[in-house]
Design a protein around this motif. Sequence first.
Motif, short mmCIF file in Angstrom:
data_model
loop_
_atom_site.label_atom_id
_atom_site.label_comp_id
_atom_site.label_asym_id
_atom_site.label_seq_id
_atom_site.Cartn_x
_atom_site.Cartn_y
_atom_site.Cartn_z
N LYS A 96 0.83 -1.21 0.00
CA LYS A 96 0.00 0.00 0.00
C LYS A 96 0.86 1.25 0.00
O LYS A 96 0.58 2.22 -0.71
CB LYS A 96 -0.93 0.01 1.22
N LYS A 97 1.95 1.24 0.79
CA LYS A 97 2.84 2.40 0.84
C LYS A 97 3.50 2.61 -0.52
O LYS A 97 3.57 3.73 -1.01
CB LYS A 97 3.89 2.24 1.93
N THR A 98 3.96 1.54 -1.13
CA THR A 98 4.58 1.64 -2.45
C THR A 98 3.58 2.17 -3.47
O THR A 98 3.90 3.05 -4.27
CB THR A 98 5.11 0.27 -2.89
N LEU A 99 2.36 1.67 -3.42
CA LEU A 99 1.32 2.14 -4.34
C LEU A 99 1.02 3.61 -4.09
O LEU A 99 0.94 4.41 -5.02
CB LEU A 99 0.04 1.30 -4.16
N ALA A 100 0.88 4.00 -2.83
CA ALA A 100 0.58 5.40 -2.49
C ALA A 100 1.73 6.31 -2.92
O ALA A 100 1.50 7.39 -3.47
CB ALA A 100 0.32 5.54 -1.00
N ASP A 101 2.97 5.89 -2.67
CA ASP A 101 4.12 6.69 -3.08
C ASP A 101 4.15 6.87 -4.59
O ASP A 101 4.39 7.96 -5.10
CB ASP A 101 5.42 6.06 -2.60
N GLY A 102 3.90 5.80 -5.31
CA GLY A 102 3.88 5.88 -6.78
C GLY A 102 2.76 6.78 -7.28
O GLY A 102 2.95 7.57 -8.20
N PHE A 103 1.59 6.67 -6.66
CA PHE A 103 0.45 7.50 -7.04
C PHE A 103 0.75 8.97 -6.81
O PHE A 103 0.53 9.83 -7.67
CB PHE A 103 -0.79 7.07 -6.26
N LEU A 104 1.32 9.29 -5.62
CA LEU A 104 1.62 10.68 -5.31
C LEU A 104 2.70 11.24 -6.24
O LEU A 104 2.63 12.40 -6.63
CB LEU A 104 2.04 10.82 -3.85
N GLU A 105 3.66 10.43 -6.61
CA GLU A 105 4.68 10.89 -7.55
C GLU A 105 4.06 11.18 -8.92
O GLU A 105 4.40 12.16 -9.57
CB GLU A 105 5.82 9.89 -7.66
N ALA A 106 3.14 10.33 -9.35
CA ALA A 106 2.46 10.56 -10.63
C ALA A 106 1.64 11.85 -10.57
O ALA A 106 1.62 12.64 -11.53
CB ALA A 106 1.57 9.37 -10.98
N ILE A 107 0.97 12.08 -9.46
CA ILE A 107 0.19 13.32 -9.28
C ILE A 107 1.12 14.53 -9.31
O ILE A 107 0.84 15.54 -9.95
CB ILE A 107 -0.62 13.28 -7.96
N ARG A 108 2.27 14.43 -8.62
CA ARG A 108 3.23 15.54 -8.62
C ARG A 108 3.71 15.85 -10.03
O ARG A 108 3.76 17.01 -10.44
CB ARG A 108 4.44 15.20 -7.74
N ALA A 109 4.06 14.82 -10.78
CA ALA A 109 4.54 15.02 -12.14
C ALA A 109 3.45 15.64 -13.02
O ALA A 109 3.71 16.57 -13.80
CB ALA A 109 5.01 13.69 -12.74
N ASP A 110 2.23 15.16 -12.89
CA ASP A 110 1.12 15.70 -13.67
C ASP A 110 0.86 17.16 -13.29
O ASP A 110 0.63 18.00 -14.15
CB ASP A 110 -0.14 14.86 -13.45
N PHE A 111 0.93 17.46 -11.99
CA PHE A 111 0.69 18.83 -11.54
C PHE A 111 1.79 19.76 -12.06
O PHE A 111 1.50 20.87 -12.50
CB PHE A 111 0.62 18.91 -10.01
N ARG A 112 3.05 19.30 -12.02
CA ARG A 112 4.13 20.13 -12.55
C ARG A 112 3.89 20.46 -14.02
O ARG A 112 4.17 21.56 -14.46
CB ARG A 112 5.48 19.42 -12.39
N ALA A 113 3.38 19.50 -14.76
CA ALA A 113 3.17 19.70 -16.19
C ALA A 113 1.91 20.50 -16.50
O ALA A 113 1.90 21.31 -17.43
CB ALA A 113 3.11 18.34 -16.89
N HIS A 114 0.83 20.30 -15.77
CA HIS A 114 -0.46 20.87 -16.16
C HIS A 114 -1.18 21.63 -15.05
O HIS A 114 -2.26 22.19 -15.30
CB HIS A 114 -1.40 19.74 -16.63
N GLY A 115 -0.67 21.65 -13.85
CA GLY A 115 -1.38 22.16 -12.68
C GLY A 115 -1.96 23.54 -12.80
O GLY A 115 -3.16 23.75 -12.61
N ALA A 116 -1.14 24.53 -13.11
CA ALA A 116 -1.62 25.91 -13.14
C ALA A 116 -2.70 26.09 -14.20
O ALA A 116 -3.70 26.77 -13.95
CB ALA A 116 -0.45 26.86 -13.39
N GLY A 117 -2.53 25.48 -15.35
CA GLY A 117 -3.53 25.60 -16.41
C GLY A 117 -4.85 24.96 -16.03
O GLY A 117 -5.93 25.52 -16.29
#
Length: 132
Positions: free
Chosen positions: A25-46
């Motif tokens: 679960k921790k590995t899955l959560a860490d991976g999910f949060l990293e994907a969210i961070r990457a997506d936010f860096r790319a598209h967040g403000a828009g």
Amino acid sequence: MAKAPSAGDPQPHDQAPGSRTRRAKKTLADGFLEAIRADFRAHGAGVIAEVRAEKPDQYLKLVLSVLPKDLNVNINNLDALSDDEIRQRIRGLEAVLRPFLEKPGFAKGLAEPGGKDGISQPAGGAGPEAPH
């Protein structure tokens, strides 16, 4: 053929019950949060701007969801001040604003030096004493 476990390898009976599940679960959560961070860096403000423009109710929910639950929204900080402290603040604001309001008649209502307590006069047509 399967490799025989060595003495240093953890054995299934050596692990606490549920530790694999927690680790997964921790590995899955860490991976999910990293994907969210990457997506936010790319598209967040828009995306935020788009949500604000097209779905203001959802934008407000988002803003409220990230505010601390115990946020003190006391915007009236004057309650803690004495009358003299409030007068001092008004005088300071008048001193800062006076150069911007130098046009004749524009600064009507600002106290003249030596006026009553040196503070502004009440705004005409506004406030609880104004005729309705």
